[in-house]
Enzyme design. Structure first.
Site, PDB file in Angstrom:
ATOM      1  CG  HIS A  85      21.459 -46.297   6.953  1.00 14.33           C
ATOM      2  ND1 HIS A  85      22.358 -45.278   7.207  1.00 14.33           N
ATOM      3  CD2 HIS A  85      20.257 -45.831   7.357  1.00 14.33           C
ATOM      4  CE1 HIS A  85      21.718 -44.258   7.744  1.00 14.33           C
ATOM      5  NE2 HIS A  85      20.439 -44.558   7.846  1.00 14.33           N
ATOM      6  CG  ASP A 221      25.543 -45.130   5.861  1.00 17.14           C
ATOM      7  OD1 ASP A 221      24.936 -45.559   4.864  1.00 17.14           O
ATOM      8  OD2 ASP A 221      25.075 -45.171   7.013  1.00 17.14           O
ATOM      9  CB  SER A 650      19.628 -41.335   7.368  1.00 18.64           C
ATOM     10  OG  SER A 650      20.286 -41.708   8.530  1.00 18.64           O
TER      11      SER A 650
HETATM   12  N1  ARG Z   1      22.065 -45.305  13.205  1.00 20.69           N
HETATM   13  C1  ARG Z   1      21.841 -44.838  11.864  1.00 20.69           C
HETATM   14  C2  ARG Z   1      20.365 -44.447  11.686  1.00 20.69           C
HETATM   15  O1  ARG Z   1      19.637 -44.444  12.616  1.00 20.69           O
HETATM   16  C3  ARG Z   1      22.339 -45.814  10.866  1.00 20.69           C
HETATM   17  C4  ARG Z   1      21.583 -47.085  10.839  1.00 20.69           C
HETATM   18  C5  ARG Z   1      22.144 -48.124   9.923  1.00 20.69           C
HETATM   19  N2  ARG Z   1      21.685 -49.410  10.372  1.00 20.69           N
HETATM   20  C6  ARG Z   1      22.432 -50.274  11.087  1.00 20.69           C
HETATM   21  N3  ARG Z   1      21.831 -51.196  11.768  1.00 20.69           N
HETATM   22  N4  ARG Z   1      23.736 -50.209  11.085  1.00 20.69           N
HETATM   23  O2  ARG Z   1      19.724 -44.680  10.730  1.00 20.69           O
HETATM   24  N1  ASP Z   2      20.703 -42.742  11.169  1.00 22.22           N
HETATM   25  C1  ASP Z   2      19.524 -41.910  11.263  1.00 22.22           C
HETATM   26  C2  ASP Z   2      18.625 -42.032  10.028  1.00 22.22           C
HETATM   27  O1  ASP Z   2      18.558 -43.056   9.404  1.00 22.22           O
HETATM   28  C3  ASP Z   2      19.882 -40.506  11.562  1.00 22.22           C
HETATM   29  C4  ASP Z   2      19.865 -40.235  13.021  1.00 22.22           C
HETATM   30  O2  ASP Z   2      19.059 -40.832  13.735  1.00 22.22           O
HETATM   31  O3  ASP Z   2      20.623 -39.372  13.442  1.00 22.22           O
HETATM   32  O4  ASP Z   2      17.842 -41.171   9.703  1.00 22.22           O
END
Ligand code: ARG
Ligand code: ASP
Length: 715
Positions: A85, A221, A650
């Site tokens: 991502h 990921d 991330s």
């Molecule tokens: N939740 C994770 C973060 O905040 C992964 C995000 C990936 N994006 C998505 N829409 N699935 O970055």
């Molecule tokens: N998914 C998040 C990022 O892109 C990480 C998190 O918020 O825990 O940095």
């Protein structure tokens, strides 16, 4: 009476103990605060192994990836690992119906197949330094905020000039603990970063937005890039003569796997947290900001999804935009649930009561801190409506791609010279080509219509852009008619109209753009933002900053046994904890790891997010996991641990007690997303992709064994 005493005493205990696993620590200060505790919990290395200016250390293997992620070096030839991502925008940019790397994945089988990414950079931290004394030099308690800010600004410029030797280095100075301390960061940025490998979305984004922020999780990921440098190993713009960067340090990869309770550490760039927010601040987020932003985004997502489901072209065009909007939409929903379950406002109020009592118990303290909380209350009350308007303006209007595209032309009125304008037009055309590649006029029109409606219904007349007055004046309140009209009139709403306008750019082009409804709207919105909103918000925030600075100082005086960690501010941090499971709700237990079995359980060719690739199905059937299987012969996919992380982490490496790579951080659990505001050790988990699954996909799935051969793997 008795009950009251009890709550205050128990609060004192909770607040003063260093809470297990909470905190994002400054690498420079490990020796002072945390290394002993880390070693007690199993860490085998020293503070110098993590951060040192005298020797190559783990910090030299960690980079800021792009603008908001972390990455790590995994070979001595500049190979870096980050999340799928995090590379998503780049993978998407290289994708088209002919080369759908989003769907099919991408693997460079040799160096010359690696894809350049203009604009993408990675940044190393060269060193950091406490510069509090110099930044606060000449500042007295009596200075008001404006004077203080001016003096600080001057001091910072001076320190920056002294430390930037005109070389490749960038000097950044940031406040910590609301300006009680300042640190300087010297960065070196590499600008030639190429895409090496990405699994198909059915692996890299497996589970999509349905599984996002959730456990149990099965998302592979990750994506792989390579840093290129000039012959001197120094940063250089993209050139085919550049060579793979030779890092001072790259991470060794452990194949030993993980067990519950194992020490883990996350090393990266957490973006922003607000641990010291008062009850008023939490209330503003929970009751105002989050619910409204959630509603706006839900609407945007609904419209996009309908169009994406109906057309592959639109799906590719909008996938990255959709993911961006969906991500925090879902996070805010989880955050509000978590804060509610934790009773966060009540907890904050209890701490504030305790603080007030402590302040009032001493004359001097009372003078300094006695009015603080009342003042907080007043300012937040004043701030809330402005902040809500800002949410609407930025979420509903300024973020729309049509408005942002019009913003590209903001300098256009400064051109008076035809030749200069024609030259600039080349850049406009290039921007437009990128924009229209991922733009579908009907989708945009629907999004725009819906947002105009929401904004009109929710925001005071004072903050309505002038253009919207046409809705009543010209169109009798009919928003659809208004939108159709401006889409028709604008030259920016289709690629054909744009190309026609810029086919022979002349000074007349400028006046056409100047009168374009979207250009007018953009300028109007920016002026509302600057002159009506931010003037006020900045003023209130600067008053809040002062109060928080004092509040944190007071809290530190009151809770002498507690070690305070600074809020995340996108500077390098260490979080440590252990591999751990959890109980998400009463009666439910979540194991700390997932396996390929779970992917097969979710497999459903009819659902895009769960359509397991055939090749992976085959590998599963034949159990061809090679050396990447665990002791029971299972293929592990993800695991949870109790490291305190946030957005920006991330792509961060998750390291074991020996400092070896065991996984890539990529998310948090739904029940723990309030950790940016209030961390809870029982509920908050970071989600890591097991490194063995990464290697399995690279090796067995993609056949990119040449990449495995570059890595340092410890069996
Ligand atoms: N939740 C994770 C973060 O905040 C992964 C995000 C990936 N994006 C998505 N829409 N699935 O970055
Ligand atoms: N998914 C998040 C990022 O892109 C990480 C998190 O918020 O825990 O940095």
């Amino acid at each position: 009476m008795k009950i009251k005493i009890f709550t205050i005493v128990s609060l004192l205990i909770i607040n003063s103990a260093v809470r297990a696993d909470e905190g994002m620590w400054i690498p420079l200060l490990l020796k002072k605060y945390t290394i002993e505790d880390m070693q007690k919990k199993g860490f085998k290395l020293t503070a110098e192994d993590i951060y040192s200016v005298n020797q190559a250390c783990l910090k030299d293997a960690i980079v800021i990836f792009g603008r908001g992620c972390t990455g790590e070096l995994i070979s001595d030839q500049g190979l870096i690992l980050t999340n799928h991502h995090c590379g998503y925008g780049r993978i998407q940019a290289h994708s088209s119906l002919e080369h759908d790397y989003l769907t099919d994945g991408f693997w460079a089988m040799s160096r010359d197949e690696e894809l350049a990414n203009p604009g993408l950079s990675v940044t190393f931290l060269v060193r950091m330094e406490d510069v509090t004394k110099d930044v606060l030099d000449g500042i007295t308690e009596k200075d008001d905020e404006a004077v203080r800010e001016r003096k600080i600004g001057e001091n910072i410029t001076k320190i920056q000039n002294e430390n930037s030797d005109g070389s490749n280095y960038r000097v950044s100075i940031k406040p910590f603990y609301y300006g009680n301390e300042y640190y300087m960061f010297i960065y070196e940025e590499y600008r030639d970063v190429r895409l090496v490998g990405a699994p198909p979305s059915s692996i890299g984004k497996f589970g999509g937005d349905t599984d996002n922020w959730m456990w149990p999780r099965h998302t592979g990921d990750f994506s792989i890039f390579r840093i290129y440098a000039n012959k001197e190993n120094k940063p250089a713009d993209y050139s085919k003569d550049n060579v793979p960067y030779k890092p001072k340090k790259h991470l060794s990869i452990s194949m030993k796997g993980i067990n519950k309770g194992d020490f883990t550490m996350v090393f990266g760039y957490p973006g922003s947290t607000e641990q010291y927010l008062t009850s008023h601040g939490v209330k503003m987020i929970m009751d105002d900001s989050n619910p409204h932003k959630i509603n706006i985004r839900a609407k945007l997502l609904e419209i996009m999804k309908t169009d994406m489901d109906a057309s592959d072209k639109v799906r590719i065009q909008y996938s990255s935009k959709y993911a961006g909007i969906a991500n925090y939409w879902k996070k805010w929903i989880g955050e509000n649930k978590g804060l509610k379950k934790l009773n966060a406002i009540r907890k904050k109020e209890q701490l504030e009561m305790e603080f007030q009592k402590w302040a009032e118990a001493d004359r001097k303290r009372n003078e300094k801190y006695g009015r603080l909380l009342t003042d907080f209350g007043k300012i937040y009350k004043e701030l809330t409506p402005y902040s809500l308007t800002l949410d609407y303006l930025s979420e509903a209007l300024l973020s729309l791609d049509m408005v942002r595209f019009a913003g590209n032309f903001r300098e256009i009125e400064s051109f008076t010279d035809k030749e200069a304008f024609i030259k600039q037009s080349e850049q406009y055309k290039a921007q437009a080509a990128g924009f229209f590649k991922d733009f579908n006029t009907p989708t945009c029109k629907k999004l725009f219509t819906s947002m105009v409606r929401i904004y009109r219904d929710s925001v005071d007349a004072e903050f309505q852009p002038g253009l919207f007055s046409q809705i009543d004046a010209k169109f009798k309140g009919n928003i659809d008619a208004f939108v159709s009209d401006i889409f028709e009139k604008s030259n920016l709403t289709t690629e054909e109209k744009f190309n026609m306008l810029f086919e022979k750019p002349s000074l007349k082009t400028i006046s056409v753009i100047k009168n374009d409804p979207f250009y007018i709207l953009y300028n109007d919105l920016v002026s509302i933002y600057r002159n009506k909103l931010m003037l006020k918000i900045d003023m209130l925030n600067s008053r809040l900053d002062k109060l928080y600075r004092l509040y944190v100082t007071g809290l530190k005086e009151m809770q002498t046994e507690k070690i305070f960690y600074p809020d995340a501010n996108f500077t390098m941090r260490i979080a440590y904890g252990k591999v751990d499971d959890y109980f998400p709700t009463d009666g439910v237990f979540y194991e700390h790891f997932t396996t390929l079995e779970g992917i097969m359980e979710k497999d459903n060719p009819l659902i895009y997010d769960y359509d397991v690739p055939d090749k992976l199905r085959e590998l599963y059937k034949s159990k061809d996991y090679g050396r990447y299987a665990d002791k029971e012969g299972k293929m592990r996919v993800c695991f949870t641990a109790s490291n305190h992380t946030t957005g920006g982490n991330s792509g961060s490496p998750v390291l074991n007690a020996n400092g070896e790579l065991i996984g890539v951080n990529f998310d948090r659990n739904w029940e723990g997303t309030m950790s940016d505001i209030m961390y809870n050790p029982d509920q908050c988990r970071n989600i890591t992709l097991d490194i063995r699954y990464v290697l399995f996909i690279v090796d067995k799935f993609a056949g990119a064994t040449h990449l495995i051969n570059e890595m340092t793997i410890i069996e």
